[in-house]
Design a protein around this motif. Structure first.
Motif, PDB file in Angstrom:
ATOM      1  N   LEU A 107      57.407 -35.265 -88.360  1.00 59.05           N
ATOM      2  CA  LEU A 107      56.178 -34.379 -88.625  1.00 59.05           C
ATOM      3  C   LEU A 107      55.202 -34.414 -87.434  1.00 59.05           C
ATOM      4  CD1 LEU A 107      55.526 -32.349 -90.891  1.00 59.05           C
ATOM      5  CD2 LEU A 107      54.559 -34.086 -92.243  1.00 59.05           C
ATOM      6  N   ASP A 148      57.061 -33.403 -84.071  1.00 56.23           N
ATOM      7  CA  ASP A 148      57.328 -31.986 -84.106  1.00 56.23           C
ATOM      8  C   ASP A 148      56.067 -31.085 -83.970  1.00 56.23           C
ATOM      9  OD1 ASP A 148      59.983 -32.366 -84.348  1.00 56.23           O
ATOM     10  OD2 ASP A 148      60.017 -31.929 -86.402  1.00 56.23           O
ATOM     11  N   THR A 149      54.904 -31.368 -84.626  1.00 51.05           N
ATOM     12  CA  THR A 149      53.837 -30.530 -84.389  1.00 51.05           C
ATOM     13  C   THR A 149      53.424 -30.427 -83.266  1.00 51.05           C
ATOM     14  OG1 THR A 149      52.648 -32.088 -85.650  1.00 51.05           O
ATOM     15  CG2 THR A 149      53.172 -30.114 -87.051  1.00 51.05           C
ATOM     16  N   LEU A 150      53.379 -31.665 -82.564  1.00 45.63           N
ATOM     17  CA  LEU A 150      52.594 -31.948 -81.111  1.00 45.63           C
ATOM     18  C   LEU A 150      53.593 -31.437 -80.117  1.00 45.63           C
ATOM     19  CD1 LEU A 150      50.420 -33.808 -79.689  1.00 45.63           C
ATOM     20  CD2 LEU A 150      52.134 -35.418 -78.998  1.00 45.63           C
ATOM     21  N   GLY A 192      56.261 -29.343 -80.434  1.00 53.28           N
ATOM     22  CA  GLY A 192      56.484 -27.848 -80.896  1.00 53.28           C
ATOM     23  C   GLY A 192      55.357 -27.037 -80.619  1.00 53.28           C
ATOM     24  N   GLY A 193      54.071 -27.693 -81.141  1.00 53.69           N
ATOM     25  CA  GLY A 193      52.896 -26.607 -80.792  1.00 53.69           C
ATOM     26  C   GLY A 193      52.965 -26.387 -79.204  1.00 53.69           C
ATOM     27  N   PHE A 200      44.155 -32.272 -82.822  1.00 57.44           N
ATOM     28  CA  PHE A 200      44.465 -31.617 -84.193  1.00 57.44           C
ATOM     29  C   PHE A 200      45.438 -32.192 -84.856  1.00 57.44           C
ATOM     30  CE2 PHE A 200      46.862 -28.140 -86.564  1.00 57.44           C
ATOM     31  CZ  PHE A 200      45.803 -27.409 -87.093  1.00 57.44           C
ATOM     32  N   THR A 258      44.428 -35.752 -86.033  1.00 55.90           N
ATOM     33  CA  THR A 258      43.412 -35.527 -87.328  1.00 55.90           C
ATOM     34  C   THR A 258      44.392 -35.406 -88.365  1.00 55.90           C
ATOM     35  OG1 THR A 258      41.640 -34.584 -85.822  1.00 55.90           O
ATOM     36  CG2 THR A 258      41.842 -34.216 -88.208  1.00 55.90           C
ATOM     37  N   ALA A 259      45.252 -34.695 -88.439  1.00 60.03           N
ATOM     38  CA  ALA A 259      46.314 -34.492 -89.728  1.00 60.03           C
ATOM     39  C   ALA A 259      46.864 -35.862 -89.889  1.00 60.03           C
ATOM     40  CB  ALA A 259      47.056 -33.458 -89.562  1.00 60.03           C
ATOM     41  N   ILE A 311      46.511 -37.706 -93.432  1.00 64.15           N
ATOM     42  CA  ILE A 311      47.685 -37.767 -94.334  1.00 64.15           C
ATOM     43  C   ILE A 311      48.310 -38.996 -94.599  1.00 64.15           C
ATOM     44  CG2 ILE A 311      49.958 -36.787 -94.551  1.00 64.15           C
ATOM     45  CD1 ILE A 311      48.938 -34.232 -93.994  1.00 64.15           C
ATOM     46  N   THR A 348      51.314 -25.013 -84.025  1.00 64.74           N
ATOM     47  CA  THR A 348      51.681 -26.295 -84.555  1.00 64.74           C
ATOM     48  C   THR A 348      52.651 -26.033 -85.758  1.00 64.74           C
ATOM     49  OG1 THR A 348      49.312 -26.342 -85.566  1.00 64.74           O
ATOM     50  CG2 THR A 348      49.562 -27.787 -83.888  1.00 64.74           C
ATOM     51  N   ASP A 391      56.058 -29.590 -96.112  1.00 63.28           N
ATOM     52  CA  ASP A 391      55.351 -30.989 -95.490  1.00 63.28           C
ATOM     53  C   ASP A 391      54.555 -30.531 -94.276  1.00 63.28           C
ATOM     54  OD1 ASP A 391      56.491 -32.503 -97.243  1.00 63.28           O
ATOM     55  OD2 ASP A 391      58.115 -33.293 -96.127  1.00 63.28           O
ATOM     56  N   VAL A 392      55.407 -29.511 -93.362  1.00 63.93           N
ATOM     57  CA  VAL A 392      54.572 -29.112 -92.234  1.00 63.93           C
ATOM     58  C   VAL A 392      53.250 -28.225 -92.428  1.00 63.93           C
ATOM     59  CG1 VAL A 392      54.793 -27.525 -90.204  1.00 63.93           C
ATOM     60  CG2 VAL A 392      56.532 -29.022 -90.735  1.00 63.93           C
ATOM     61  N   ALA A 434      51.275 -28.371 -95.311  1.00 61.80           N
ATOM     62  CA  ALA A 434      50.447 -29.327 -95.510  1.00 61.80           C
ATOM     63  C   ALA A 434      49.528 -30.027 -94.452  1.00 61.80           C
ATOM     64  CB  ALA A 434      50.805 -30.237 -96.656  1.00 61.80           C
ATOM     65  N   PHE A 435      50.480 -30.541 -93.512  1.00 60.07           N
ATOM     66  CA  PHE A 435      49.907 -31.181 -92.433  1.00 60.07           C
ATOM     67  C   PHE A 435      49.066 -30.174 -91.434  1.00 60.07           C
ATOM     68  CE2 PHE A 435      50.361 -32.939 -87.901  1.00 60.07           C
ATOM     69  CZ  PHE A 435      50.379 -34.257 -88.080  1.00 60.07           C
ATOM     70  N   VAL A 436      49.510 -29.070 -91.247  1.00 63.71           N
ATOM     71  CA  VAL A 436      48.635 -28.228 -90.595  1.00 63.71           C
ATOM     72  C   VAL A 436      47.612 -27.737 -91.251  1.00 63.71           C
ATOM     73  CG1 VAL A 436      48.686 -25.638 -89.443  1.00 63.71           C
ATOM     74  CG2 VAL A 436      50.605 -27.427 -88.856  1.00 63.71           C
ATOM     75  N   THR A 452      45.878 -29.289 -93.540  1.00 68.13           N
ATOM     76  CA  THR A 452      44.814 -30.514 -93.459  1.00 68.13           C
ATOM     77  C   THR A 452      44.069 -30.704 -92.108  1.00 68.13           C
ATOM     78  OG1 THR A 452      46.388 -31.747 -94.934  1.00 68.13           O
ATOM     79  CG2 THR A 452      44.603 -32.951 -93.544  1.00 68.13           C
ATOM     80  N   ALA A 453      44.922 -30.389 -91.094  1.00 72.49           N
ATOM     81  CA  ALA A 453      43.995 -30.404 -89.755  1.00 72.49           C
ATOM     82  C   ALA A 453      42.995 -29.362 -89.498  1.00 72.49           C
ATOM     83  CB  ALA A 453      44.994 -30.697 -88.496  1.00 72.49           C
ATOM     84  N   ALA A 454      43.506 -27.970 -89.981  1.00 75.83           N
ATOM     85  CA  ALA A 454      42.575 -26.840 -89.822  1.00 75.83           C
ATOM     86  C   ALA A 454      41.340 -27.046 -90.574  1.00 75.83           C
ATOM     87  CB  ALA A 454      43.623 -25.802 -90.189  1.00 75.83           C
TER      88      ALA A 454
END
Lengths: 205, 205
Positions: A155, A158-160, A162-163, A193, A196-197, A201, B159, B189-190, B192-194, B196-198
């Motif tokens: 998670l 992927d967000t880092l 993939g973002g 970003f 922080t998540a 979490i 993200t 999951d993604v 909720a993750f994003v 939370t950061a936002a």
């Protein structure tokens, strides 16, 4: 082989470098269907014979070029903190997506499905290295007590990563120079970003 | 045109559907260099004449297929809350990446550089629609007081959507069925993750 090359003749290493660079560019731009040893020789500005002597088939040349450009340069980041590891990974991946090899990497993913016998193994090699590297970053952060034991490397990475990829893909062609100029700041923003998540979490116990 | 087609003959709409579906599949798998009207006719199981009558050139056919598959189905999510809008967007994008059109979309991005005269406009159309949709989701959340005025649509949507894309790209071929089976949970999951950061980074005033 021409290890005895004189001053008027490019040395082997130089020929290799030019040929592999031209090969990765042509593969990225035109894909496998139009990839030829002749085109590589023209683009590299070196004789066909020099190409054929080193890589007798286009299969061998494209494999060598992809391996050198995409498989060998593993991103190994280990700075001692999660924040700096994620920043280092993000900067390296942004440079890769913006640079000449990013398009080749995307092309490889697409063509691994069309020509699995040629590209599936290379694509799998890149994937597994990236996954191992990402897991190592999160594992070390857990061991240092920066993240809880349940932290998901998938998670977070992927967000880092993939973002950044989505940012590059979603930018219109005419705004690419502007996006590239601001990419350092974007890398910092995405890292903050995601961090922080991750901490919210998966807090350490 | 064969609007008078009898029961033994597929009607126009059915022929269109089969041809466009075969076209998008072949484009995704083989790319523009190997795309032919003959191959589409074979894959669709319909006569070449029916293809040529509708789309006299392969340029016209691939444009029609990409437009129908990628440009027309805009994802318009407006549920009334940021969480549900992001969930809706994430589910739609995951279905797209896992489905038959995801590979065509990636291919289009790659080939827009190689054949800009053919694909640049289509790729730009998809990009701008997605960006507008993403901005609208964040704009509405700001207007409802769910996020601060400085919230960055780019960062949040990159993200979220990029996280899903990277997840699909990074999964080894042999683990794809397992990843697809768990994709609903990953989308949750993604999201909720994003989210939370936002909310942490752009709290409402």
């Amino acid at each position: 082989m021409t290890n005895t090359a004189g001053p008027g003749r490019p040395r082997d290493a130089e020929v290799d470098r030019k040929a592999l660079r031209a090969a990765i560019e042509l593969y990225a731009e035109l894909g496998w269907a139009k990839f030829t040893l002749d085109a590589v020789a023209r683009r590299a500005g070196i004789g066909k014979a020099a190409i054929y002597r080193r890589w007798p088939t286009r299969e061998r040349l494209v494999a060598a070029a992809l391996e050198q450009a995409l498989v060998l340069p593993v991103i190994a980041v280990d700075t001692g903190t999660l924040r700096e590891d994620l920043r280092g990974l993000a900067h390296a991946m942004m440079a890769y997506y913006l640079g000449p090899h990013g398009l080749a990497g995307l092309r490889l993913h697409v063509e691994a499905r069309a020509y699995p016998e040629l590209f599936a193994e290379l694509a799998a090699g890149i994937r597994s290295m990236r996954v191992l590297e990402a897991r190592a970053i999160i594992r070390r952060a857990i061991d240092r007590g920066e993240l809880g034991r349940n932290a998901s490397p998938t998670l977070i990475v992927d967000t880092l990563v993939g973002g950044l990829l989505n940012h590059v893909l979603a930018t219109p062609e005419e705004l690419r120079p502007e996006m590239a100029a601001q990419s350092e700041q974007y890398v910092e923003d995405v890292t903050a970003f995601v961090l922080t998540a991750a901490i919210a979490i998966y807090p350490p116990a």
